[in-house]
Design an enzyme around this catalytic site. Structure first.
Site, mmCIF file in Angstrom:
data_model
loop_
_atom_site.group_PDB
_atom_site.id
_atom_site.type_symbol
_atom_site.label_atom_id
_atom_site.label_comp_id
_atom_site.label_asym_id
_atom_site.label_seq_id
_atom_site.Cartn_x
_atom_site.Cartn_y
_atom_site.Cartn_z
ATOM 1 N N SER A 118 2.728 9.589 3.650
ATOM 2 C CA SER A 118 2.585 8.670 4.776
ATOM 3 C C SER A 118 3.862 7.894 5.029
ATOM 4 O O SER A 118 4.049 7.343 6.112
ATOM 5 C CB SER A 118 1.491 7.631 4.473
ATOM 6 O OG SER A 118 0.256 8.235 4.280
ATOM 7 N N ASN A 142 2.959 6.026 11.682
ATOM 8 C CA ASN A 142 2.766 4.934 10.713
ATOM 9 C C ASN A 142 3.757 3.792 10.884
ATOM 10 O O ASN A 142 3.483 2.664 10.493
ATOM 11 C CB ASN A 142 2.816 5.477 9.282
ATOM 12 C CG ASN A 142 1.518 6.173 8.912
ATOM 13 O OD1 ASN A 142 0.524 6.058 9.626
ATOM 14 N ND2 ASN A 142 1.514 6.900 7.813
#
Ligand code: CAA
Ligand code: NAD
Length: 297
Positions: free
Chosen positions: A127, A198
């Site tokens: 991520s 993200n």
């Protein structure tokens, strides 16, 4: 450069979904877990998800029951599981989806670099960590990309495909084609913190948690406001529970350590506290909300 056989390391929240969409896309898939119990749990999730998708297709009249049963059997038949790293040796692509810890990921890729065939492409579903650092650890930086899928993998239509300065152009195109074969829209990203999604989403989740911690509004009102005010499918606190509080914390700890001057990256107090209490969100039954399986309690 055709990807026919895929290894997926980690069969948790993300890994089981990647296993499934790769099989739905026609690849032979080997899921690697560290323990048999985790493997059984992950493949059990694949079974439930395939059954759900099949019954929806029947309900909508897209398939009759016999065709749906055949689709499930065929897709599931392409998937096998293992706890032996060596079983990934002949894969064309290996996608990593283990814990968000850079040292653990680097160690995994160093090991994979020793056993995988020379032409194999490596990908991380991280991520937040730099793809370049894992690529260097693997010993084959030119054959390394980021393949960042979204949760729940079976339903979210995006995959971010991340290249470093060293990624070979053909490898990058093969990774994009694999993402498309999995039914996803691939977007190209550079190796920057959080890539596109993200970098925008995680600071937004932090702001929502800070708002709750300050007592500006209740969690229900923050979530309702963003759902109905912005048309988001779920509010930011529900989403944090959905992603996993541990994963969200690991992302932020990595960023605050690496970019201490960046005001968008900070660790909210309640996030740290809840993780210390073992309240990791939907997966443990409690985070910002209480959960009964997939639904809020
Ligand atoms: N497999 C098959 N079916 C599934 C499924 C799965 N894994 N998950 C859910 N479904 C089914 C549900 O059972 C449900 O079926 P019914 O309609 O028959 O009940 C249907 O899909 C819709 O699900 P929900 O009822 O839960 O309702 P929903 O309309 O809210 O859709 C959602 C769910 C797609 C998750 C939607 O809420 C959504 O898009 N939420 C936002 C998710 C998001 O932002 N994800 C990104 C997270 S960030 C990230 O992933 C990156 C990172 O690195 C942290
Ligand atoms: P998870 O904890 O649900 O799953 C991780 C799995 O990896 C576990 O089942 C664990 O047993 C297994 N594992 C750990 N070390 C292993 C090893 N050495 N070999 C084999 N298996 C191993 O975590 P997750 O939410 O699926 O996250 C996995 C990765 O995907 C992380 O890098 C995370 O940042 C990223 N990611 C998460 C989300 C999300 O919403 N949770 C979304 C996109 C990307």
């Amino acid at each position: 450069m055709q990807i026919k056989k895929v290894g997926v390391v980690g069969c948790g929240l993300m890994g089981h979904g990647i296993v499934q969409v790769a099989a739905q896309g026609g690849c032979e898939v080997v899921a690697l877990e560290s323990e048999q119990a985790a493997l059984d749990k992950g493949l059990g999730r694949v079974d439930r998800s395939l059954a759900k998708l099949a019954s929806k297709n029947v309900e909508k009249g897209k398939m009759d029951q016999a065709a749906a049963d055949a689709w499930v059997a065929e897709t599931r038949g392409r998937i096998s599981g293992t706890t032996e790293r060596g079983d990934l040796a002949d894969c064309d692509l290996i996608v990593e989806a283990i814990v968000e810890n850079l040292d653990v990921k680097k160690e995994l890729f160093a090991g994979l670099g020793e056993i995988a065939k020379a032409e194999a492409i490596f990908a991380s579903n991280t991520s937040s960590f730099p793809i370049g650092e894992m690529a260097a650890a693997s010993g084959r930086p030119e054959r390394f990309v980021g393949l960042h899928f979204f949760n729940p993998v079976q339903l979210m239509k995006l995959v971010e495909v991340v290249r470093t300065d060293e990624t070979d152009a053909e490898v990058f195109e093969a990774a994009r084609a694999f993402g498309a074969a999995c039914g996803k829209a691939p977007v190209s990203c550079k190796d920057t913190p959080g890539f596109v999604v993200n970098r925008l989403l995680v600071p937004y989740m932090v702001q929502a948690i800070d708002m709750l911690d300050r007592g500006d509004a209740s969690k229900e009102d923050i979530d309702t406001a963003m759902q109905f005010g912005c048309g988001y499918p779920m509010g930011p606190l529900t989403l944090t529970d959905y992603v996993g509080l541990d994963t969200t914390l690991f992302i932020l700890q990595g960023w605050t350590e690496r970019y201490p001057g960046e005001p968008a990256f900070k660790v909210p107090a309640s996030l740290e506290r809840l993780v210390a209490e073992g309240k990791l969100g939907r997966k443990t039954g409690e985070g910002y909300y209480k959960w009964d399986g997939d639904k809020k309690a």
